[in-house]
Design a protein around this motif. Structure first.
Motif, PDB file in Angstrom:
ATOM      1  N   GLY A 118       0.808  -1.211   0.000  1.00 31.57           N
ATOM      2  CA  GLY A 118       0.000   0.000   0.000  1.00 31.57           C
ATOM      3  C   GLY A 118       0.841   1.260   0.000  1.00 31.57           C
ATOM      4  N   ILE A 119       0.193   2.389  -0.219  1.00 31.22           N
ATOM      5  CA  ILE A 119       0.886   3.682  -0.235  1.00 31.22           C
ATOM      6  C   ILE A 119       1.402   3.990   1.166  1.00 31.22           C
ATOM      7  CG2 ILE A 119       0.615   6.155  -0.650  1.00 31.22           C
ATOM      8  CD1 ILE A 119      -1.573   5.421  -2.666  1.00 31.22           C
ATOM      9  N   LYS A 120       2.655   4.440   1.229  1.00 27.77           N
ATOM     10  CA  LYS A 120       3.300   4.683   2.519  1.00 27.77           C
ATOM     11  C   LYS A 120       3.555   6.169   2.799  1.00 27.77           C
ATOM     12  CE  LYS A 120       5.730   0.291   1.871  1.00 27.77           C
ATOM     13  NZ  LYS A 120       7.038  -0.366   1.676  1.00 27.77           N
ATOM     14  N   THR A 121       3.423   7.003   1.761  1.00 25.07           N
ATOM     15  CA  THR A 121       3.748   8.422   1.897  1.00 25.07           C
ATOM     16  C   THR A 121       2.506   9.265   1.649  1.00 25.07           C
ATOM     17  OG1 THR A 121       6.000   8.046   1.141  1.00 25.07           O
ATOM     18  CG2 THR A 121       5.195  10.298   1.052  1.00 25.07           C
ATOM     19  N   MET A 122       2.184  10.125   2.591  1.00 28.78           N
ATOM     20  CA  MET A 122       1.014  10.992   2.497  1.00 28.78           C
ATOM     21  C   MET A 122       1.428  12.466   2.598  1.00 28.78           C
ATOM     22  SD  MET A 122       0.119   7.859   3.452  1.00 28.78           S
ATOM     23  CE  MET A 122       0.571   7.753   5.176  1.00 28.78           C
ATOM     24  N   ILE A 123       0.759  13.302   1.825  1.00 30.66           N
ATOM     25  CA  ILE A 123       0.900  14.750   1.963  1.00 30.66           C
ATOM     26  C   ILE A 123      -0.486  15.286   2.299  1.00 30.66           C
ATOM     27  CG2 ILE A 123       1.608  16.914   0.897  1.00 30.66           C
ATOM     28  CD1 ILE A 123       3.297  15.323  -1.065  1.00 30.66           C
ATOM     29  N   SER A 124      -0.605  15.942   3.430  1.00 29.35           N
ATOM     30  CA  SER A 124      -1.920  16.359   3.933  1.00 29.35           C
ATOM     31  C   SER A 124      -2.046  17.877   3.961  1.00 29.35           C
ATOM     32  CB  SER A 124      -2.137  15.807   5.345  1.00 29.35           C
ATOM     33  OG  SER A 124      -3.337  16.313   5.898  1.00 29.35           O
ATOM     34  N   GLY A 125      -3.197  18.333   3.462  1.00 32.43           N
ATOM     35  CA  GLY A 125      -3.521  19.756   3.579  1.00 32.43           C
ATOM     36  C   GLY A 125      -4.174  20.075   4.894  1.00 32.43           C
ATOM     37  N   GLU A 126      -4.351  19.050   5.731  1.00 32.50           N
ATOM     38  CA  GLU A 126      -4.895  19.214   7.086  1.00 32.50           C
ATOM     39  C   GLU A 126      -6.269  19.873   7.099  1.00 32.50           C
ATOM     40  OE1 GLU A 126      -2.946  18.197  10.310  1.00 32.50           O
ATOM     41  OE2 GLU A 126      -2.837  16.977   8.488  1.00 32.50           O
ATOM     42  N   GLY A 127      -6.982  19.796   5.949  1.00 32.20           N
ATOM     43  CA  GLY A 127      -8.319  20.369   5.890  1.00 32.20           C
ATOM     44  C   GLY A 127      -8.330  21.879   5.883  1.00 32.20           C
ATOM     45  N   ARG A 128      -7.149  22.491   5.700  1.00 28.69           N
ATOM     46  CA  ARG A 128      -7.101  23.954   5.745  1.00 28.69           C
ATOM     47  C   ARG A 128      -6.426  24.585   4.544  1.00 28.69           C
ATOM     48  NH1 ARG A 128      -3.441  22.719  10.236  1.00 28.69           N
ATOM     49  NH2 ARG A 128      -1.265  22.843   9.508  1.00 28.69           N
ATOM     50  N   THR A 129      -5.754  23.770   3.711  1.00 25.41           N
ATOM     51  CA  THR A 129      -5.054  24.364   2.578  1.00 25.41           C
ATOM     52  C   THR A 129      -5.044  23.404   1.392  1.00 25.41           C
ATOM     53  OG1 THR A 129      -2.949  25.312   1.816  1.00 25.41           O
ATOM     54  CG2 THR A 129      -2.802  23.487   3.353  1.00 25.41           C
ATOM     55  N   ARG A 130      -5.010  23.989   0.213  1.00 24.88           N
ATOM     56  CA  ARG A 130      -4.765  23.208  -1.002  1.00 24.88           C
ATOM     57  C   ARG A 130      -3.350  22.638  -0.913  1.00 24.88           C
ATOM     58  NH1 ARG A 130      -5.010  27.248  -4.534  1.00 24.88           N
ATOM     59  NH2 ARG A 130      -7.232  27.036  -4.980  1.00 24.88           N
ATOM     60  N   ILE A 131      -3.080  21.537  -1.647  1.00 27.94           N
ATOM     61  CA  ILE A 131      -1.775  20.888  -1.520  1.00 27.94           C
ATOM     62  C   ILE A 131      -0.791  21.401  -2.567  1.00 27.94           C
ATOM     63  CG2 ILE A 131      -0.580  18.666  -1.532  1.00 27.94           C
ATOM     64  CD1 ILE A 131      -3.196  17.430  -0.473  1.00 27.94           C
ATOM     65  N   PHE A 132      -1.167  21.411  -3.846  1.00 24.06           N
ATOM     66  CA  PHE A 132      -0.282  21.904  -4.917  1.00 24.06           C
ATOM     67  C   PHE A 132      -1.008  22.941  -5.758  1.00 24.06           C
ATOM     68  CE2 PHE A 132       1.853  17.824  -4.114  1.00 24.06           C
ATOM     69  CZ  PHE A 132       3.186  18.227  -4.096  1.00 24.06           C
ATOM     70  N   ASN A 133      -0.250  23.946  -6.212  1.00 28.67           N
ATOM     71  CA  ASN A 133      -0.812  24.995  -7.060  1.00 28.67           C
ATOM     72  C   ASN A 133       0.228  25.394  -8.107  1.00 28.67           C
ATOM     73  OD1 ASN A 133      -1.915  27.231  -8.258  1.00 28.67           O
ATOM     74  ND2 ASN A 133      -2.341  28.348  -6.360  1.00 28.67           N
ATOM     75  N   THR A 134      -0.072  25.129  -9.384  1.00 27.05           N
ATOM     76  CA  THR A 134       0.820  25.588 -10.473  1.00 27.05           C
ATOM     77  C   THR A 134       0.053  26.495 -11.439  1.00 27.05           C
ATOM     78  OG1 THR A 134       0.338  23.634 -11.834  1.00 27.05           O
ATOM     79  CG2 THR A 134       2.231  23.493 -10.352  1.00 27.05           C
ATOM     80  N   SER A 135      -1.012  27.126 -10.962  1.00 27.20           N
ATOM     81  CA  SER A 135      -1.849  27.939 -11.848  1.00 27.20           C
ATOM     82  C   SER A 135      -1.099  29.138 -12.405  1.00 27.20           C
ATOM     83  CB  SER A 135      -3.100  28.410 -11.102  1.00 27.20           C
ATOM     84  OG  SER A 135      -2.741  29.200  -9.975  1.00 27.20           O
ATOM     85  N   LYS A 136      -0.155  29.679 -11.641  1.00 26.70           N
ATOM     86  CA  LYS A 136       0.603  30.843 -12.109  1.00 26.70           C
ATOM     87  C   LYS A 136       1.952  30.434 -12.697  1.00 26.70           C
ATOM     88  CE  LYS A 136      -1.472  34.387  -9.134  1.00 26.70           C
ATOM     89  NZ  LYS A 136      -2.592  33.558  -8.671  1.00 26.70           N
ATOM     90  N   THR A 137       2.597  29.458 -12.131  1.00 23.45           N
ATOM     91  CA  THR A 137       3.916  29.061 -12.638  1.00 23.45           C
ATOM     92  C   THR A 137       3.805  28.241 -13.925  1.00 23.45           C
ATOM     93  OG1 THR A 137       3.935  27.015 -11.332  1.00 23.45           O
ATOM     94  CG2 THR A 137       4.831  29.011 -10.294  1.00 23.45           C
TER      95      THR A 137
END
Length: 810
Positions: free
Chosen positions: A118-137
């Motif tokens: 199973g997947i072992k690595t998680m990246i969490s926005g903690e319910g308060r933030t988006r995780i990745f944003n490349t809309s401008k870059t």
């Protein structure tokens, strides 16, 4: 199916890896904390992304690939990375989670190394933030083996409420991960694609998308229009489980617009929700400012789209082109499985909507798939859709099976085979996806001559039911036994070295040890059982394994019953030599059994095909064998195939030879090139009932196998025997017996290389080898000037002549 393969290349790859280790440019993240430059002793994910952009150390991170414009690799550990704010990649990065491969264990599905975990690595926005944003870059990036969880895009200051987990302005490649429990207040609960006029691709592969919500596009949504033109998103979803997303208040789950190019291949899209008043799971329409371009293209192949709850599972209109094949699009709740978007709800005619071999509810009422009449009428008989309006869900599919090692950790449905006209199994057509959702290769074109009724073809949906099937082989030939044994020995040597190196480095090598044992057995038993001109055929190599229900599972979980001698017996028997015709599954041989042998050797794990006489075939005949693979226990499945074979004469082997021309022997030497040559490629002559000559003979019955390409000038040859070469070279002379070479000029100091080849008794010609005559005369007098070179006295003599000429001129 895809399997883990190793061999000689393994060592080459690992050797290259060891060389690269000293120049490892990977950026390793060492802390789960969301730091930003304040701690020089640890490297955070945020700092790694900044380091990649700067091409210089930042925080506790060392630089990665500092070559301008090149990708950077960021490696994460097992665990959860909790974010305080969104991550904004500004350069092309590939971010990978901890490996999901375990080389100590075998894959539960394929029974080959390594096991998938199973997947072992998680990246969490903690319910308060988006995780990745490349809309401008507008940067492209890749995520491997990572779970994105609890992302949130709100409408507070600085937020646009779009893209709960990812807001995309460039390419995104997402492999073998998951996006779960993320939310966007406006659109794109998991993913939102912003307005761009250039094609940008979102590719999601082998991943789980679950529990995401948004007012529109709980899974994915996008800008439809921007910069005075339609957007041009390219969306590619393959082998994903998209389940349990959305809510009863959502407008859609997957919302496509603009000039979109969408390819949905082998996905499970199930148990998602949208409004039962106006919501859709798959939405592709023009609605007010949301425009679906006439140039959009939506393609759906081999998907299972069931048990969703919405007003429409698939909502479409006249815009764009739509293609669907081998999908299950039925058994959905709350409204229609397919609905045309208009005030009347009646589909227009001549819509570009092509459907073939789909399982659809073509009746009326709830769950109906409403289609234009032209779409239904255009379907020819062999691609006709299957009407499941009177068939129950449980008759065709299992319940949703939870994620497990047996299904690549992707929840999915298994088809049931009731051998009825409405089954989703073997629908007698090809064109489905090459692999099913478990990455097992589909056998969509297997024709069994002895079992024509059991022809394997495409299944409808994301999962292919695997039935045991032998494969007919039509082009078997014997190959060089010498080459085969050399190949086995090379692998044995390389694997032993690899295991020794791995043990020193304390790496997992169970798979290499198992493969070493296999090669050692192949070498041992091939030598033990070898026959003259034998064919060694692995009956498991191309056959299709059956599958069985997992005994310990409370669900309808299935596993592949791997093709090996532990699970199956093999029976081999000869049909004979001649011409074989098959009529209604019955073999009819125009020929005879003759001396053909077809034998299964369990310890060798090969079927051996040979003739006891060792003779070649004549007059267009072939040798035919039948083999049967029979399951041990279980359902006792069995399947038979035909092996069509011919025998070839394997060319003899010539090897370079070295002889000495001795001045004491008047630069004359007797040679025998055959001392190092052989005709062992065919196998042992002693194993045939009628031993024959090995090499080409003349009319007097004398061996004359040697053909010299050309003799160097100044060389005389005498041979004890001679005569014409075999037919293809009949104008040339061949030689044998005692062969003597003499140099005409007894003062010569040259070497004499002679190119030659040898013929076997069947006229096969070897590779070209070199017979080298090494002249020792040039080494007996270091002051002599023969052969175009000067000794020291020769140089002094020249110097003297020069002085004498100067004196005369003076």
């Amino acid at each position: 199916m895809h399997t883990y393969k190793k061999g000689l290349l393994c060592v080459m790859v690992l050797s290259a890896m060891s060389l690269m280790a000293a120049e490892d440019r990977t950026i390793y993240v060492t802390t789960f904390l969301d730091e930003n430059g304040e701690n020089a002793n640890a490297c955070s994910l945020r700092e790694a992304i900044i380091t990649a952009k700067k091409n210089a150390a930042y925080g506790g991170c060392t630089p990665g690939n500092t070559v301008f414009g090149q990708k950077d690799y960021i490696q994460l550990k097992a665990g959860t990375y909790k974010l305080n704010s969104e991550l904004v990649p500004e350069s092309n990065v590939i971010i990978s989670g901890a490996s999901r491969e375990n080389y100590k264990e075998k894959n539960k599905l394929t029974q080959t190394y390594p096991a998938l975990e199973g997947i072992k690595t998680m990246i969490s926005g903690e319910g308060r933030t988006r995780i990745f944003n490349t809309s401008k870059t507008e940067i492209s990036f890749t995520l491997n083996n990572i779970q994105l969880e609890n992302g949130y895009a709100g409408t507070q200051a600085g937020q646009n409420g779009r893209g709960g987990a990812v807001l995309i302005g460039g390419d995104l490649i997402f492999n073998n991960g998951s996006i779960v429990n993320s939310k966007a207040e406006v659109a794109g609960g998991a993913i939102y694609n912003v307005a761009l006029n250039t094609e940008k691709k979102i590719s999601i592969n082998g991943s789980l998308i679950q529990g995401n919500t948004a007012a529109k596009g709980s899974v994915i949504a996008m800008d439809c229009y921007g910069n005075m033109d339609d957007t041009k998103p390219v969306i590619y979803f393959e082998r994903n489980s998209i389940i349990k997303n959305g809510s009863s208040n959502s407008l859609s789950s997957l919302d496509f617009c603009g000039s979109a190019k969408v390819d949905l291949l082998t996905n499970t899209i199930a148990q998602n929700k949208a409004s039962i008043t106006n919501g859709s799971i798959l939405r592709m329409v023009t609605d007010g400012l949301n425009r679906l371009s006439p140039y959009s293209v939506i393609t759906m192949t081999s998907n299972t789209i069931v048990e969703n709850e919405a007003h429409s599972t698939l909502l479409y209109d006249e815009n764009g082109s739509k293609y669907g094949a081998f999908n299950v699009l039925a058994f959905n709740k709350g409204g229609k499985s397919c609905r045309y978007y208009s005030n009347t709800g009646v589909p227009k005619e001549n819509i570009m909507f092509i459907l073939a071999k789909n399982a659809l509810n073509l009746g009326t009422g709830a769950d109906q798939c409403m289609l234009p009449k032209s779409t239904l009428d255009a379907t020819v008989e062999n691609t006709k859709n299957i009407d499941v309006s009177t068939t129950s869900f449980s008759t065709l599919l299992s319940e949703l099976i939870p994620a497990s090692p047996y299904n690549m950790f992707l929840p999915l449905y298994y088809p049931r085979n009731n051998q009825t006209a409405t089954d989703l199994v073997d629908v007698k057509s090809s064109g489905c996806s090459d692999y099913d959702q478990r990455l097992l290769e589909r056998a969509d074109d297997t024709v069994l001559q002895l079992n024509p009724d059991l022809q394997s073809s495409c299944d409808i949906g994301s999962v292919e039911q695997m039935n045991l099937a032998a494969v007919d082989i039509t082009d078997l030939k014997n190959s060089s036994l010498v080459t085969l044994l050399d190949y086995y020995q090379s692998n044995i040597d390389e694997l032993k070295e690899l295991i020794t190196q791995s043990n020193e480095k304390k790496e997992d090598v169970e798979d290499f040890k198992e493969e070493l044992t296999n090669y050692e057995n192949l070498y041992k038993y091939t030598k033990q059982y070898q026959k003259y001109r034998a064919i060694y055929f692995d009956p498991f190599a191309l056959a299709i394994a059956g599958e069985e229900r997992v005994p310990e599972s409370t669900n309808e979980e299935y596993r592949i019953k791997v093709l090996n001698t532990q699970n199956y017996d093999v029976i081999a028997e000869p049909f004979g030599i001649g011409v074989l015709n098959i009529k209604d599954g019955q073999p009819l041989l125009n020929g005879s059994m003759d001396d053909l042998k077809c034998e299964w050797k369990a310890d060798l794990k090969r079927i051996m095909i040979y003739r006891t006489s060792g003779a070649l075939l004549e007059n267009g005949d072939n040798a035919y064998c039948k083999y049967t693979i029979k399951e041990k226990g279980g359902k006792s499945q069995q399947s038979s195939g035909i092996l069509k074979a011919s025998f070839s004469n394997i060319a003899p082997i010539a090897t370079d030879d070295n002889y000495v021309l001795d001045a004491n022997q008047n630069l004359s030497v007797n040679v025998n090139p055959l001392e190092n040559d052989n005709d062992d490629g065919d196998g042992l002559m002693s194993t045939i009932t009628k031993p024959k000559a090995i090499y080409h003979k003349n009319d007097a019955g004398q061996d004359i196998p040697i053909r010299f390409a050309a003799l160097p000038a100044g060389l005389i040859m005498k041979a004890e025997h001679e005569g014409p070469c075999p037919e293809a070279y009949i104008r040339d002379k061949c030689y044998g017996g005692k062969i003597q070479f003499t140099v005409k000029n007894s003062f010569s100091q040259f070497d004499y290389p002679i190119q030659y080849a040898i013929f076997d008794a069947d006229g096969g010609i070897s590779n070209e080898a070199t017979l080298s005559l090494k002249n020792t005369a040039k080494d007996t007098n270091s002051s002599s000037g023969g052969g175009g070179s000067f000794g020291i006295y020769g140089l002094l003599a020249l110097a003297g002549l020069g002085l004498y000429r100067r004196y005369r001129m003076k």
